[in-house]
Scaffold this motif. Structure first.
Motif, PDB file in Angstrom:
ATOM      1  N   UNK A   1      17.841 -40.684 -21.286  1.00  0.00           N
ATOM      2  CA  UNK A   1      16.882 -40.687 -20.186  1.00  0.00           C
ATOM      3  C   UNK A   1      15.476 -40.774 -20.761  1.00  0.00           C
ATOM      4  N   UNK A   2      14.562 -41.217 -19.938  1.00  0.00           N
ATOM      5  CA  UNK A   2      13.140 -41.219 -20.284  1.00  0.00           C
ATOM      6  C   UNK A   2      12.407 -40.501 -19.167  1.00  0.00           C
ATOM      7  N   UNK A   3      11.769 -39.387 -19.517  1.00  0.00           N
ATOM      8  CA  UNK A   3      11.105 -38.530 -18.536  1.00  0.00           C
ATOM      9  C   UNK A   3       9.595 -38.715 -18.650  1.00  0.00           C
ATOM     10  N   UNK A   4       8.984 -39.199 -17.587  1.00  0.00           N
ATOM     11  CA  UNK A   4       7.528 -39.337 -17.544  1.00  0.00           C
ATOM     12  C   UNK A   4       6.911 -38.006 -17.141  1.00  0.00           C
ATOM     13  N   UNK A   5       5.970 -37.513 -17.952  1.00  0.00           N
ATOM     14  CA  UNK A   5       5.340 -36.210 -17.714  1.00  0.00           C
ATOM     15  C   UNK A   5       4.024 -36.441 -16.964  1.00  0.00           C
ATOM     16  N   UNK A   6       4.025 -36.179 -15.681  1.00  0.00           N
ATOM     17  CA  UNK A   6       2.845 -36.430 -14.835  1.00  0.00           C
ATOM     18  C   UNK A   6       2.077 -35.130 -14.604  1.00  0.00           C
ATOM     19  N   UNK A   7       1.483 -34.626 -15.682  1.00  0.00           N
ATOM     20  CA  UNK A   7       0.760 -33.356 -15.604  1.00  0.00           C
ATOM     21  C   UNK A   7      -0.716 -33.495 -15.953  1.00  0.00           C
ATOM     22  N   UNK A   8      -1.178 -34.698 -16.280  1.00  0.00           N
ATOM     23  CA  UNK A   8      -2.569 -34.860 -16.686  1.00  0.00           C
ATOM     24  C   UNK A   8      -2.785 -34.387 -18.111  1.00  0.00           C
ATOM     25  N   UNK A   9      -4.039 -34.411 -18.555  1.00  0.00           N
ATOM     26  CA  UNK A   9      -4.353 -34.042 -19.935  1.00  0.00           C
ATOM     27  C   UNK A   9      -4.318 -32.540 -20.167  1.00  0.00           C
ATOM     28  N   UNK A  10      -4.832 -31.758 -19.232  1.00  0.00           N
ATOM     29  CA  UNK A  10      -4.884 -30.303 -19.393  1.00  0.00           C
ATOM     30  C   UNK A  10      -3.609 -29.688 -18.828  1.00  0.00           C
TER      31      UNK A  10
END
Length: 256
Positions: free
Chosen positions: A216-225
């Motif tokens: 799987x490839x999980x995109x981490x959509x949390x921003x820089x901080x």
């Protein structure tokens, strides 16, 4: 973003006891310029072998591994690599260890780059010290400075903080984040630390073993901080942890 690394249908095997051991099979992955990708998986899933192929330290059996549209066939200063051990030469001072990666630069440029990157990793006051005089965390900082000094397009990190204590690891993770922000380098990290992957990466590549392949490839959509204690952070961490506690490993469902 433009494509920096393109891997297609990549496979790799080793000869073991007269037989063939498939280490990687059907790896398809595109990494954008400036992206941070973390690769996680059980020991033996081929993640370090994949990193070495990108570094030019190993060659694949079949498939392609291109950087900026050119096949990777050998190591180059356009790719810097940081290992779990700092691998500093004990008979050289820290500044001379960092300068090793700059032999094609003028003397003045070399000195300026050594000062710049030792300052970035907070080691400017220790440039005349020897590796034996530094702590483990400080030695790894020096290894980061050495890898970054030639301004590589891609920085490859193979479990770079695995041997460090928890607090030093967190400090160095933050320093890598700052370096990425300043240098705009593409970064590919292999790690067993899922929290580290979620904290640093834009995408996390989850690998399965026997043979190594992308699950799987999980995109981490949390921003820089990122807040390690937030609910959103915990959701991503649990999603990736769950892959390693399932009783049955499924075949990958798609190709990137």
């Amino acid at each position: 973003m433009s494509e920096k690394l393109v891997i297609k249908d990549l496979a790799k095997s080793f000869s073991v006891n007269g037989g063939k051991l498939e280490v990687l099979k059907g790896i398809n992955l595109t990494i954008a310029d400036g992206e941070f990708v973390a690769i996680v998986g059980h020991s033996g899933c081929g993640k370090s072998t994949l990193l070495k192929i990108i570094a030019g330290l190993e060659t694949q059996d079949t498939g392609i591994c291109d950087m900026d549209g050119q096949a990777i066939t050998q190591p180059g200063f356009d790719r810097g690599m940081i290992f779990q051990e700092h691998r500093l030469l004990p008979w050289l001072t820290i500044e001379k260890n960092v300068a090793l990666s700059l032999n094609s630069h003028s003397k003045a440029d070399c000195a300026a780059r050594v000062d710049k990157y030792l300052s970035m990793v907070k080691l400017n006051d220790f440039k005349t010290a020897y590796p034996s005089q530094l702590s483990g965390g400080m030695s790894q900082r020096a290894a980061i400075a050495r890898a970054m000094a030639p301004s590589p397009d891609v920085l490859l990190l193979d479990e770079p903080f695995g041997a460090l204590d928890a607090m030093t690891k967190i400090e160095l993770q933050d320093e890598v984040k700052e370096l990425r922000k300043k240098e705009k380098s593409t970064m590919v990290m292999v790690t067993h630390d899922i929290e580290e992957a979620v904290y640093l990466a834009d995408r996390v590549i989850v690998m399965a073993a026997n043979p190594g392949r992308i699950r799987d490839i999980v995109t981490i959509s949390l921003g820089e901080e990122r807040d390690r204690g937030s609910a959103d952070f915990t959701v991503y961490r649990k999603k990736i942890y769950d892959y390693f506690f399932e009783s049955k490993v499924q075949e990958p469902e798609y190709v990137i």
